[in-house]
Design an enzyme around this catalytic site. Structure first.
Site, PDB file in Angstrom:
ATOM      1  N   TYR A  33       2.868   9.856  -0.250  1.00  0.00           N
ATOM      2  CA  TYR A  33       3.979   9.302   0.545  1.00  0.00           C
ATOM      3  C   TYR A  33       5.320   9.593  -0.132  1.00  0.00           C
ATOM      4  O   TYR A  33       6.366   9.484   0.497  1.00  0.00           O
ATOM      5  CB  TYR A  33       3.868   7.783   0.729  1.00  0.00           C
ATOM      6  CG  TYR A  33       2.603   7.269   1.382  1.00  0.00           C
ATOM      7  CD1 TYR A  33       1.696   8.118   2.012  1.00  0.00           C
ATOM      8  CD2 TYR A  33       2.321   5.901   1.383  1.00  0.00           C
ATOM      9  CE1 TYR A  33       0.540   7.613   2.602  1.00  0.00           C
ATOM     10  CE2 TYR A  33       1.169   5.404   1.975  1.00  0.00           C
ATOM     11  CZ  TYR A  33       0.283   6.259   2.567  1.00  0.00           C
ATOM     12  OH  TYR A  33      -0.859   5.746   3.140  1.00  0.00           O
ATOM     13  N   ASP A  60       0.842  -1.197   0.000  1.00  0.00           N
ATOM     14  CA  ASP A  60       0.000   0.000   0.000  1.00  0.00           C
ATOM     15  C   ASP A  60       0.882   1.254   0.000  1.00  0.00           C
ATOM     16  O   ASP A  60       1.688   1.458   0.904  1.00  0.00           O
ATOM     17  CB  ASP A  60      -0.874  -0.004   1.267  1.00  0.00           C
ATOM     18  CG  ASP A  60      -1.838   1.165   1.302  1.00  0.00           C
ATOM     19  OD1 ASP A  60      -2.979   0.983   0.854  1.00  0.00           O
ATOM     20  OD2 ASP A  60      -1.441   2.255   1.753  1.00  0.00           O
TER      21      ASP A  60
END
Ligand code: A2P
Length: 270
Positions: free
Chosen positions: A53, A48
């Site tokens: 990010y 994931d």
């Protein structure tokens, strides 16, 4: 470890491995690359990530270098929470695809119903616009499933009222003491898989003495009991670690918490 290869089935029939490896807060570069390689070596088949990010390129490289066939690995990424228009969503998907460089995506999520800098603000129209692009990407086979993250009941209702494809998943913050009962029940009724991020409350649960007392009975760690707790609630855990021994331990959860211990955990408040 069976928990890594067992799957939940999404409402469209796509199978998703029951434990995902979370990469939130793992810096791009060697840290993400090495952690994802360690996770894949351990047997994780579900990773994931998110545009936000900043580590998609390292995730993609780790997956490609692993030599594991692409169709044996499930990849989730997310459209930035700040993107609330069609053009932005198309652009974000292309950028994630380019960075991952893995062909299709397996699950593409709207990261949040509102920008992080303005939580709770109303973006119903924008989310519907973005979701229509998600439906196009899904129809075109660019992503095998589509969903949302951090959506509560009102956010889901507004989306469901105005779109065709019901989200296949909703990824929310879910751990012992923070089980989001209304959202979880709403999702369950509509066959929307609930995925739990921060199953260890980003580490805060680790020194919880009540969980430790239960863990001791099973010869398991607090982390393992906390992760197992999600699975027994049919919530898909996304534990994150950069430490290979912990990455492995977090998937070693093939034991059964008794109904009494589940009830005791249900009663804990964080
Ligand atoms: P580290 O990455 O240094 O291993 P969450 O999954 O709720 O986001 O929690 C992640 C945090 O918990 C990270 O700080 C991670 O540290 C730590 N962690 C993950 N798994 C374990 C474990 N099995 N034992 C102890 N700490 C863990």
């Amino acid at each position: 470890m069976p928990a890594l290869t067992d799957t939940f089935t999404l409402s469209n029939g796509v199978e998703i491995p029951k434990i995902g490896f979370g990469t939130w807060q793992i810096p791009d570069g060697p840290e993400t690359y090495d952690s994802v390689r360690a996770a894949l070596d351990t047997g994780y088949r579900h990773i994931d990530t998110a545009r936000a990010y900043g580590n998609e390129a390292s995730v993609g490289r780790a997956v490609r270098d692993s030599g594991i066939p692409r169709d044996e690995i499930f990849i989730t990424t997310k459209c930035p929470a700040e993107v609330k228009d069609a053009e932005g969503a198309r652009h974000a998907f292309e950028r994630s695809s380019e960075l991952l460089d893995l062909g299709h995506v397996d699950l593409y999520l709207i990261h949040a119903p509102w920008p992080w800098s303005d939580q709770g603000s109303d973006h119903r129209a924008g989310n519907i616009e973005v979701w229509k692009v998600f439906e196009e990407l899904y129809d075109a086979g660019r992503t095998r499933s589509i969903g949302v993250s951090n959506f509560q009941v009102a956010d889901l209702e507004s989306l469901l009222g105005a779109t065709t494809v019901v989200p296949h998943a909703n990824q929310i913050r879910w751990f012992v003491g923070n089980t989001q009962p209304e959202t979880t029940a709403f999702c369950r009724e509509r066959d929307i898989l609930v995925e739990g991020y921060s199953p260890l409350a980003t580490g805060r649960l680790l020194d919880n003495e009540d969980i430790a007392a239960i863990a001791e009975k099973y010869g398991k760690s607090v982390a393992q009991v906390s992760i197992r707790y999600l699975l027994q609630h049919d919530v898909l855990p996304l534990p994150k670690s950069t430490t290979p021994s912990r990455i492995a331990a977090n998937a070693d959860v093939d034991f059964e918490l008794s109904a009494d211990d589940m009830a005791a955990l249900d009663a804990l408040r964080s």
